[in-house]
Design a protein around this motif. Sequence first.
Motif, PDB file in Angstrom:
ATOM      1  N   ASP A  76       4.568   2.204  -9.343  1.00 21.51           N
ATOM      2  CA  ASP A  76       3.912   3.508  -9.400  1.00 21.51           C
ATOM      3  C   ASP A  76       3.842   4.091  -7.987  1.00 21.51           C
ATOM      4  OD1 ASP A  76       1.552   5.408  -9.234  1.00 21.51           O
ATOM      5  OD2 ASP A  76       1.623   5.059 -11.396  1.00 21.51           O
ATOM      6  N   VAL A  77       4.385   5.290  -7.814  1.00 21.45           N
ATOM      7  CA  VAL A  77       4.379   5.942  -6.496  1.00 21.45           C
ATOM      8  C   VAL A  77       3.652   7.276  -6.567  1.00 21.45           C
ATOM      9  CG1 VAL A  77       6.469   4.802  -5.666  1.00 21.45           C
ATOM     10  CG2 VAL A  77       6.664   6.931  -6.969  1.00 21.45           C
ATOM     11  N   THR A  78       2.732   7.396  -7.502  1.00 21.60           N
ATOM     12  CA  THR A  78       2.026   8.662  -7.681  1.00 21.60           C
ATOM     13  C   THR A  78       1.283   9.066  -6.416  1.00 21.60           C
ATOM     14  OG1 THR A  78       1.750   8.165 -10.031  1.00 21.60           O
ATOM     15  CG2 THR A  78       0.360   9.896  -9.108  1.00 21.60           C
ATOM     16  N   SER A  79       0.569   8.128  -5.815  1.00 15.43           N
ATOM     17  CA  SER A  79      -0.200   8.470  -4.609  1.00 15.43           C
ATOM     18  C   SER A  79       0.721   8.888  -3.475  1.00 15.43           C
ATOM     19  CB  SER A  79      -1.067   7.280  -4.177  1.00 15.43           C
ATOM     20  OG  SER A  79      -0.269   6.151  -3.869  1.00 15.43           O
ATOM     21  N   GLU A  80       1.882   8.226  -3.346  1.00 14.80           N
ATOM     22  CA  GLU A  80       2.838   8.597  -2.297  1.00 14.80           C
ATOM     23  C   GLU A  80       3.363  10.007  -2.524  1.00 14.80           C
ATOM     24  OE1 GLU A  80       5.964   5.762  -1.812  1.00 14.80           O
ATOM     25  OE2 GLU A  80       4.591   4.048  -1.962  1.00 14.80           O
ATOM     26  N   ASP A 113       1.892  12.393  -4.235  1.00 20.06           N
ATOM     27  CA  ASP A 113       0.806  13.348  -3.999  1.00 20.06           C
ATOM     28  C   ASP A 113       0.627  13.604  -2.512  1.00 20.06           C
ATOM     29  OD1 ASP A 113       0.367  13.555  -6.697  1.00 20.06           O
ATOM     30  OD2 ASP A 113      -1.358  12.198  -6.730  1.00 20.06           O
ATOM     31  N   ASP A 114       0.704  12.534  -1.719  1.00 22.21           N
ATOM     32  CA  ASP A 114       0.581  12.685  -0.262  1.00 22.21           C
ATOM     33  C   ASP A 114       1.727  13.537   0.282  1.00 22.21           C
ATOM     34  OD1 ASP A 114      -1.680  11.149  -0.278  1.00 22.21           O
ATOM     35  OD2 ASP A 114      -0.680   9.300   0.369  1.00 22.21           O
ATOM     36  N   GLU A 115       2.931  13.280  -0.221  1.00 24.82           N
ATOM     37  CA  GLU A 115       4.091  14.045   0.243  1.00 24.82           C
ATOM     38  C   GLU A 115       3.966  15.513  -0.150  1.00 24.82           C
ATOM     39  OE1 GLU A 115       7.947  14.739   1.916  1.00 24.82           O
ATOM     40  OE2 GLU A 115       6.350  13.274   2.204  1.00 24.82           O
ATOM     41  N   GLU A 116       3.453  15.761  -1.353  1.00 26.13           N
ATOM     42  CA  GLU A 116       3.270  17.141  -1.791  1.00 26.13           C
ATOM     43  C   GLU A 116       2.252  17.865  -0.914  1.00 26.13           C
ATOM     44  OE1 GLU A 116       2.055  19.644  -5.852  1.00 26.13           O
ATOM     45  OE2 GLU A 116       2.379  17.479  -5.918  1.00 26.13           O
ATOM     46  N   ARG A 117       1.161  17.175  -0.578  1.00 22.64           N
ATOM     47  CA  ARG A 117       0.165  17.782   0.313  1.00 22.64           C
ATOM     48  C   ARG A 117       0.742  18.021   1.701  1.00 22.64           C
ATOM     49  NH1 ARG A 117      -3.437  14.394  -2.703  1.00 22.64           N
ATOM     50  NH2 ARG A 117      -3.079  12.655  -1.275  1.00 22.64           N
ATOM     51  N   ARG A 118       1.558  17.062   2.176  1.00 20.81           N
ATOM     52  CA  ARG A 118       2.161  17.227   3.501  1.00 20.81           C
ATOM     53  C   ARG A 118       3.101  18.425   3.532  1.00 20.81           C
ATOM     54  NH1 ARG A 118       6.542  16.619   6.255  1.00 20.81           N
ATOM     55  NH2 ARG A 118       7.743  15.980   4.431  1.00 20.81           N
ATOM     56  N   LEU A 119       3.924  18.555   2.486  1.00 18.17           N
ATOM     57  CA  LEU A 119       4.858  19.678   2.430  1.00 18.17           C
ATOM     58  C   LEU A 119       4.112  21.006   2.323  1.00 18.17           C
ATOM     59  CD1 LEU A 119       7.618  18.241   0.053  1.00 18.17           C
ATOM     60  CD2 LEU A 119       7.776  18.614   2.524  1.00 18.17           C
ATOM     61  N   ALA A 120       3.026  21.023   1.532  1.00 17.70           N
ATOM     62  CA  ALA A 120       2.237  22.252   1.406  1.00 17.70           C
ATOM     63  C   ALA A 120       1.615  22.626   2.744  1.00 17.70           C
ATOM     64  CB  ALA A 120       1.160  22.075   0.345  1.00 17.70           C
ATOM     65  N   ALA A 121       1.106  21.625   3.466  1.00 19.03           N
ATOM     66  CA  ALA A 121       0.517  21.897   4.778  1.00 19.03           C
ATOM     67  C   ALA A 121       1.579  22.383   5.759  1.00 19.03           C
ATOM     68  CB  ALA A 121      -0.164  20.638   5.315  1.00 19.03           C
TER      69      ALA A 121
END
Length: 312
Positions: free
Chosen positions: A115-119, A121-129
């Motif tokens: 499961d890489v859901t947290s990874e 999600d972190d990547e999505e937040r990083r890209l959004a930032a």
Amino acid sequence: MTSDRSRDPAWAVADARREMSCRFDPELRLLWADRHCASVDGDDMIGLCFPEMLPPADRAANEAAIRAIVPDHPRTTTRHRFTARDGRVTWQEWTIHGVFDALGNIVEYHALGRDVTSEMDDEERRLAAEIRLRRAIAATGLGTWEHTLSTKIDCFDARALEILGFHAGGSSGHIPAWTERVHPGDLDRVVAQWEKAAAGEGHWDCEYRVRTESGAWVWIHSIAIDRSGGKIVGILSDISDRKRAEERLRESERRLQFALEAADEGLWDFDVRSGGMELSDRSPTCWVSAAPGLPMAGSPWCTRAIRLRSTR
């Protein structure tokens, strides 16, 4: 959902790590899945086609990656979304190995998943930032650059190349022989400061001149804003107009000083708000000569030399 696979050391390691493991045939139908798969995907998976268990948007790419497994390239890694039994949409990463017979025909696929859901999600937040930051930088007219520490390669965005007088299409984001474009009068200072910053011994914040593609000189202000992932990322701005204005001011002050010295005149600056006064070297002499009885030493307006000018 069980089998003697639990005796296989590789599958036992996956089980201990709570990784998911399964096998499927050449038609991509599931033959076996471990208990971790069952906890996520349900107990009735056996016989289902693996790609058909994925969201429609992810099926084609994942199936193509699996079908591309051949004896010369027997492994692939895929990521896809998955809707769990409780309705949660999660992300899974699978490393899939092909098992071949003596003629090179595929016999089975063995897969290990996690499961890489947290990874994700972190990547999505990083890209959004990152998108928000780039939009903010674009609104200010600043350019961005990044330096890869391992390769020592610099990359500039289109605005940075424009500031530096280069064409984005011709430079492909890279400017060769960067130090050769730094003004000789600034080079030693720039190199020394950059080497400290690259070694993590200081912060990069530097103003210096750079020769553009046309041969003209431009003043830039370059600042590092992030250091992570083996890179230094920064912004730069064109400060040529400010530098020219500063030089004009210095020249004006020099001319005024020459004129005063030639006229044997003094200069004073009085702050109406604070009562402070600043005198040039010649002013006290001129005033004492004009009024010998004027008490100069110790006078508040004489001793408080404040450079603030009155604003109305």
